[in-house]
Design an enzyme around this catalytic site. Structure first.
Site, short mmCIF file in Angstrom:
data_model
loop_
_atom_site.label_atom_id
_atom_site.label_comp_id
_atom_site.label_asym_id
_atom_site.label_seq_id
_atom_site.Cartn_x
_atom_site.Cartn_y
_atom_site.Cartn_z
N LYS A 172 0.85 -1.20 0.00
CA LYS A 172 0.00 0.00 0.00
C LYS A 172 0.87 1.23 0.00
O LYS A 172 1.84 1.31 0.76
CB LYS A 172 -0.91 0.00 1.23
CG LYS A 172 -1.92 1.14 1.22
CD LYS A 172 -3.09 0.84 2.14
CE LYS A 172 -2.84 1.25 3.56
NZ LYS A 172 -3.96 0.85 4.45
N LYS A 174 0.91 5.63 0.09
CA LYS A 174 0.12 6.81 0.46
C LYS A 174 0.03 7.75 -0.73
O LYS A 174 0.99 7.93 -1.48
CB LYS A 174 0.78 7.53 1.64
CG LYS A 174 0.86 6.67 2.89
CD LYS A 174 -0.52 6.35 3.45
CE LYS A 174 -0.44 5.52 4.72
NZ LYS A 174 -1.77 5.27 5.30
N ASP A 203 -3.85 5.04 -0.41
CA ASP A 203 -4.50 5.55 0.80
C ASP A 203 -4.30 7.06 0.91
O ASP A 203 -3.16 7.53 0.99
CB ASP A 203 -3.88 4.85 2.03
CG ASP A 203 -4.58 5.18 3.33
OD1 ASP A 203 -5.52 6.02 3.33
OD2 ASP A 203 -4.20 4.60 4.37
N GLU A 229 -8.26 4.29 -0.67
CA GLU A 229 -8.65 4.29 0.75
C GLU A 229 -8.82 5.70 1.30
O GLU A 229 -8.01 6.59 1.00
CB GLU A 229 -7.55 3.54 1.54
CG GLU A 229 -7.79 3.46 3.03
CD GLU A 229 -6.77 2.54 3.71
OE1 GLU A 229 -6.35 1.53 3.08
OE2 GLU A 229 -6.38 2.82 4.85
N GLU A 255 -11.14 2.95 9.06
CA GLU A 255 -10.20 3.05 10.18
C GLU A 255 -10.55 4.17 11.14
O GLU A 255 -10.08 4.16 12.27
CB GLU A 255 -8.76 3.18 9.68
CG GLU A 255 -8.44 4.51 9.03
CD GLU A 255 -6.96 4.60 8.62
OE1 GLU A 255 -6.60 3.94 7.64
OE2 GLU A 255 -6.20 5.32 9.26
N ASP A 278 -11.48 -1.39 12.60
CA ASP A 278 -10.30 -1.50 13.45
C ASP A 278 -10.78 -1.83 14.85
O ASP A 278 -11.52 -1.06 15.47
CB ASP A 278 -9.52 -0.19 13.43
CG ASP A 278 -8.19 -0.30 14.17
OD1 ASP A 278 -8.12 -1.08 15.15
OD2 ASP A 278 -7.24 0.38 13.79
N HIS A 305 -8.20 -2.47 9.38
CA HIS A 305 -7.11 -1.50 9.53
C HIS A 305 -6.28 -1.91 10.73
O HIS A 305 -6.81 -2.36 11.74
CB HIS A 305 -7.67 -0.09 9.76
CG HIS A 305 -6.61 0.88 10.17
ND1 HIS A 305 -6.48 1.34 11.46
CD2 HIS A 305 -5.61 1.45 9.47
CE1 HIS A 305 -5.45 2.17 11.52
NE2 HIS A 305 -4.91 2.25 10.34
N GLU A 327 -3.57 -5.93 6.94
CA GLU A 327 -2.45 -4.99 6.86
C GLU A 327 -1.32 -5.44 7.78
O GLU A 327 -1.55 -6.01 8.85
CB GLU A 327 -2.97 -3.61 7.30
CG GLU A 327 -1.96 -2.49 7.19
CD GLU A 327 -2.60 -1.12 7.42
OE1 GLU A 327 -3.66 -1.05 8.07
OE2 GLU A 327 -2.02 -0.13 6.95
C1 0YR Z 1 0.01 6.81 10.35
N1 0YR Z 1 -3.30 2.74 7.47
C2 0YR Z 1 -3.20 3.98 7.85
C3 0YR Z 1 -0.91 5.67 10.33
C4 0YR Z 1 -2.21 4.20 8.94
C5 0YR Z 1 -1.85 5.63 9.14
O1 0YR Z 1 -0.70 8.01 10.43
O2 0YR Z 1 -1.69 5.68 11.48
O3 0YR Z 1 -1.25 6.13 7.99
O4 0YR Z 1 -2.73 3.70 10.13
O5 0YR Z 1 -3.86 4.82 7.33
O6 0YR Z 1 -4.19 2.40 6.56
MG MG Z 2 -5.45 4.03 6.09
#
Ligand code: 0YR
Ligand code: MG
Length: 370
Positions: A172, A174, A203, A229, A255, A278, A305, A327
């Site tokens: 994954k 960002k 994400d 995401e 999440e 989560d 999550h 994850e």
């Molecule tokens: C860091 N996972 C997330 C982390 C992660 C966040 O901020 O908490 O990026 O948990 O989005 O899918």
């Molecule tokens: Mg996330």
């Protein structure tokens, strides 16, 4: 078995390379505020929430768990966890100040500790108590190489290593960089590096406006992205439904949702495809299970999550039919007595009794508030 005392614990574990960022958060440590629940036996239950290690906020969570919920638990049998969940969740003076937020995170930590005790009392890992099997495949996807603050060459090298050396078949990354071109450049580089057979997820951590999300979302299919995401405002059902109607790539979220009702509304509206409950933001195993059953009944995959709470989540995944993928983030590894084990990209079912969140004695000695 009777509950005799609750002890607050706050763990702060450093994240990879001293600091990671997504579009919305920059953190140096992962936080695990929680409780140890002691009983009139030798058994102790451990449960935690997951935070960005902001100590004043972490203190609010453990204070709520110990001072507000604690007295309601003393003398109770921890194995009656569903009954206790109702008792705590509906306790009028606490319900009055918070049906989500801090109180819910505190209840989540307690609920996990109670399930931990129930499983330890049965002498079984939680997944077995919940009717699961070690033969059920639970694949891991790795998030820890895709951070937005990694320069392009680090991002590419990490994703390549996770796939070629460590054996992950899904990663994954960002998105939600200040400009669209940067997101597309990073995505193209990762897809090129890992090749066509590897699944790539994206994400945006709730950063984008709806038009920005539509603009980026329409480009994701070019890179064969599995899901988009948290594209826009975390709990905005209508915006996500409009997005879902405007792009081809499926939407993942959950999440930042606290309540089973919120999941119901997203699912019913067709505003989510990959459901990401989560267990530490929902109020524990008890509420998580409701959400997973609901998603499964709508034929939607459940991909919890984690960040980093895979220790307990793996138990749920070995037990719930809706979960095939989970994850993986390694931050708490050194702090847990039984850290999650991955082999060839799959979780290995833990065999120690309990819910998997027992800290090492060294971790407990470090930031144990007792
Ligand atoms: C860091 N996972 C997330 C982390 C992660 C966040 O901020 O908490 O990026 O948990 O989005 O899918
Ligand atoms: Mg996330």
């Amino acid at each position: 078995m009777k509950i005799t005392r609750l002890v607050p614990i706050i763990l702060h574990a450093p994240v990879t390379r001293g600091g990671i960022a997504d579009s919305t958060h920059s953190i140096s440590h992962w936080g695990a505020p929680g409780v140890a629940i002691h009983t009139d036996t030798d058994l102790v239950g451990y449960g935690f929430s997951g935070t960005h290690a902001h100590l004043p906020a972490d203190r609010l969570i453990v204070d709520c768990a110990v001072d507000s919920y604690g007295p309601l638990l003393l003398g109770e049998d921890p194995r009656e966890v569903r009954y206790l969940w109702e008792k705590l969740h509906k306790h009028p003076p606490i319900q009055w100040v918070g049906r989500s937020g801090i109180t819910h995170l505190a209840l989540g930590a307690i609920d996990i500790a109670l399930w931990d005790l129930k499983a330890k009392a049965a002498g079984e890992p939680l997944w077995k108590l919940l009717g699961g099997s070690a033969s059920k495949p639970v694949e891991a996807y790795n998030t820890d190489g895709g951070w937005l603050n990694w320069p392009l060459d680090t991002l590419v090298a990490d994703c390549r290593r996770m796939v070629e050396v460590e054996g992950y078949r899904a990663v994954k990354i960002k998105v939600g960089a200040p400009d669209l071109a940067t997101d597309l450049r990073r995505l193209a580089a990762v897809r090129e590096a890992v090749g066509p057979g590897i699944r790539v997820m994206t994400d945006a951590n709730g950063k984008l406006t709806l038009p920005e999300a539509i603009r980026l979302g329409r480009r994701l299919a070019e890179f064969d992205v599995v899901w988009f995401e948290e594209p826009t405002t975390f709990d905005d059902v209508l915006a996500h439904r409009r997005l879902a109607e405007s792009i081809e790539t499926p939407i993942a979220l959950g999440e930042q949702l606290y309540l089973a009702h919120q999941f119901r509304d997203f699912i019913h509206a067709g505003a989510v495809h990959f459901v990401q409950p989560d267990v530490v933001r929902l109020a524990g195993v008890t509420e998580w299970w409701q959400v997973a059953d609901l998603a499964h009944s709508y034929s939607l995959p459940v991909v919890p999550h984690v960040g980093d709470m895979c220790q307990v989540h793996q138990h749920l995944c070995f037990a719930h039919a809706g979960c095939r993928l989970l994850e993986y983030i390694p931050w708490l590894r050194d702090w847990m007595l039984h850290p999650a084990q991955i082999q060839d990209g799959f979780f290995v079912a833990p065999d120690s009794p309990g819910a998997g969140m027992e800290p090492t004695p060294k971790a407990l000695a470090k930031i144990n508030l007792a």
